[in-house]
Design a protein around this motif. Structure first.
Motif, mmCIF file in Angstrom:
data_model
loop_
_atom_site.group_PDB
_atom_site.id
_atom_site.type_symbol
_atom_site.label_atom_id
_atom_site.label_comp_id
_atom_site.label_asym_id
_atom_site.label_seq_id
_atom_site.Cartn_x
_atom_site.Cartn_y
_atom_site.Cartn_z
ATOM 1 N N ILE A 107 3.244 -0.844 4.126
ATOM 2 C CA ILE A 107 2.880 0.511 3.737
ATOM 3 C C ILE A 107 4.186 1.188 3.387
ATOM 4 C CG2 ILE A 107 1.838 2.649 4.533
ATOM 5 C CD1 ILE A 107 0.214 0.849 6.497
ATOM 6 N N CYS A 108 4.300 1.662 2.171
ATOM 7 C CA CYS A 108 5.618 2.166 1.795
ATOM 8 C C CYS A 108 5.583 3.430 0.952
ATOM 9 C CB CYS A 108 6.404 1.071 1.079
ATOM 10 S SG CYS A 108 6.013 0.896 -0.661
ATOM 11 N N ASN A 109 6.695 4.144 1.017
ATOM 12 C CA ASN A 109 6.879 5.306 0.152
ATOM 13 C C ASN A 109 7.935 4.938 -0.889
ATOM 14 O OD1 ASN A 109 9.429 5.562 1.452
ATOM 15 N ND2 ASN A 109 8.471 6.764 3.097
ATOM 16 N N SER A 151 13.262 1.797 1.264
ATOM 17 C CA SER A 151 12.071 0.992 1.552
ATOM 18 C C SER A 151 12.313 -0.471 1.178
ATOM 19 C CB SER A 151 10.848 1.543 0.810
ATOM 20 O OG SER A 151 11.061 1.514 -0.592
ATOM 21 N N ALA A 152 13.189 -0.710 0.203
ATOM 22 C CA ALA A 152 13.491 -2.076 -0.205
ATOM 23 C C ALA A 152 14.181 -2.832 0.927
ATOM 24 C CB ALA A 152 14.372 -2.078 -1.457
ATOM 25 N N GLU A 192 0.866 -1.185 0.000
ATOM 26 C CA GLU A 192 0.000 0.000 0.000
ATOM 27 C C GLU A 192 0.889 1.217 0.000
ATOM 28 O OE1 GLU A 192 -3.001 -2.165 3.098
ATOM 29 O OE2 GLU A 192 -2.754 0.013 3.334
ATOM 30 N N ARG A 193 0.404 2.283 -0.572
ATOM 31 C CA ARG A 193 1.210 3.514 -0.551
ATOM 32 C C ARG A 193 0.975 4.272 0.734
ATOM 33 N NH1 ARG A 193 0.786 6.957 -6.024
ATOM 34 N NH2 ARG A 193 0.691 5.195 -7.446
ATOM 35 N N GLY A 194 2.023 4.861 1.251
ATOM 36 C CA GLY A 194 1.851 5.636 2.478
ATOM 37 C C GLY A 194 3.021 6.565 2.697
ATOM 38 N N GLU A 195 2.958 7.300 3.780
ATOM 39 C CA GLU A 195 4.006 8.288 4.084
ATOM 40 C C GLU A 195 5.251 7.620 4.644
ATOM 41 O OE1 GLU A 195 2.030 12.132 3.467
ATOM 42 O OE2 GLU A 195 3.714 11.981 4.858
#
Lengths: 239, 88
Positions: free
Chosen positions: A212-214, A219-220, A160-163
């Motif tokens: 939840i990632c930006n 992030s990887a 999911e996309r997130g901050e």
């Protein structure tokens, strides 16, 4: 033509460049396990219904649908995801289109030299006597990012996309709901039963996470570190 | 009252879950998780039942008085109605 996809011999006769090229690596011979060919008229009808797609795309969708419907009989199903391999283990990042699955797996390639993309759109998950495997297939979406190989499935990660970057394990029902919405939903009870049985096995053996990632390159590392050590899934006795 | 056609209750990963197939899946792409009591009531509703019968069945199956059973049934029926899973 006969193709070997996910260890299943498939009779398929692509007529358009996209699928012809993406399937080259899978060419095989022998007797087909499944026949997913269909007449040109089907492509034409489909094209009429979806005129904004090219005929090439129509053919791709029709063959992919045919393949993924039939492989339920071979203990296999599709997960709409970008599959990346590291340490000979497959991590499948699943989400609706446009969420950023491919963007994220590309970050894995940037951060980890030994990582590669197994399939960027529709890998197959198969229960085999050796364990649960993820397979590359010719159905890899817009690009030809796929490898004709089966790799042990380590984890499924719902993206999911997130901050802020945050990864966590999920509940059984969240996992089932997410996976069902990113696979080919069977049309009748009998086929749904087959899929649910496969899902049951997957849930008992594979970790399922929510990430939840930006778009931060780090992030990887967070997703990898969050999944690499755990070998278990759900404690199904506790539920 | 009866559960609408196309809703399947199955045990997956150790949980009782309900998914939709066929026509039902066109308007319902969610998933419902049922606890043991809900599961018990669901099985009865597949064949068809009413609030009284369900409450009585609960008192037989579980150590619960008829009033509490009635309340559980009411709540469950309400949830099913809201999710449009029930044919009345």
């Amino acid at each position: 033509m006969i193709y070997d996809i996910a260890g299943i011999r498939v009779k398929m006769t692509p007529r358009y460049e996209k699928l012809i090229n993406q399937s080259k690596e899978y060419l095989s011979n022998g007797e087909a396990d499944i026949d997913i060919d269909f007449p040109d008229s089907i492509t034409e009808e489909f094209f009429k219904e979806y005129p904004y797609l090219s005929k090439e795309d129509c053919e791709y969708i029709l063959y992919a649908t045919g393949f993924y419907e039939k492989i339920l009989d071979y203990d296999a199903f599709m997960l709409h995801s970008s599959a990346v391999v590291k340490d000979n283990e497959a991590y499948l990042f699943s989400a609706p289109s446009g969420t950023g699955k491919s963007t994220h797996t590309q970050l894995w390639l940037k951060n980890f030299r030994d990582a590669y993309i197994l399939n960027d759109d529709k890998p197959a998950i198969r229960i085999t006597p050796k364990g649960i495997y993820a397979y590359g297939t010719p159905f890899s979406g817009k690009t030809n990012l796929n490898v004709n190989i089966g790799v042990p499935l380590k984890a499924i990660c719902i993206l999911e996309r997130g901050e802020e970057n945050k990864i966590e394990q999920v509940s059984v029902d969240f996992a089932i709901y997410s996976i069902l919405n990113q696979t080919l939903r069977p049309k009748d009870e009998e086929r749904m039963d087959i899929l649910l049985n496969l899902l049951d096995k997957v849930l008992r053996n594979v970790g399922v996470y929510r990430f939840i990632c930006n778009t931060d390159p780090k992030s990887a590392i967070i997703s990898y570190e969050g999944m690499k050590d755990k070998n278990i899934c759900f404690d199904v006795k506790k539920g | 009252m009866k559960i609408k056609k196309g809703f399947m209750l199955r045990n997956v990963g150790g949980k009782h879950i309900v998914v939709a197939v066929g026509e039902a899946s066109k308007s319902f792409n969610g998933l419902i998780k049922l606890n043991d009591t809900a599961c018990f009531l669901w099985e009865k509703l597949i064949k068809g039942s009413d609030k009284d019968k369900l409450a009585k069945a609960l008192t037989k199956e579980y150590e619960v008085d008829i009033k509490t059973a009635g309340e559980s049934v009411d709540e469950f029926i309400k949830t099913l109605k809201e999710a449009e899973l029930l044919d009345e």
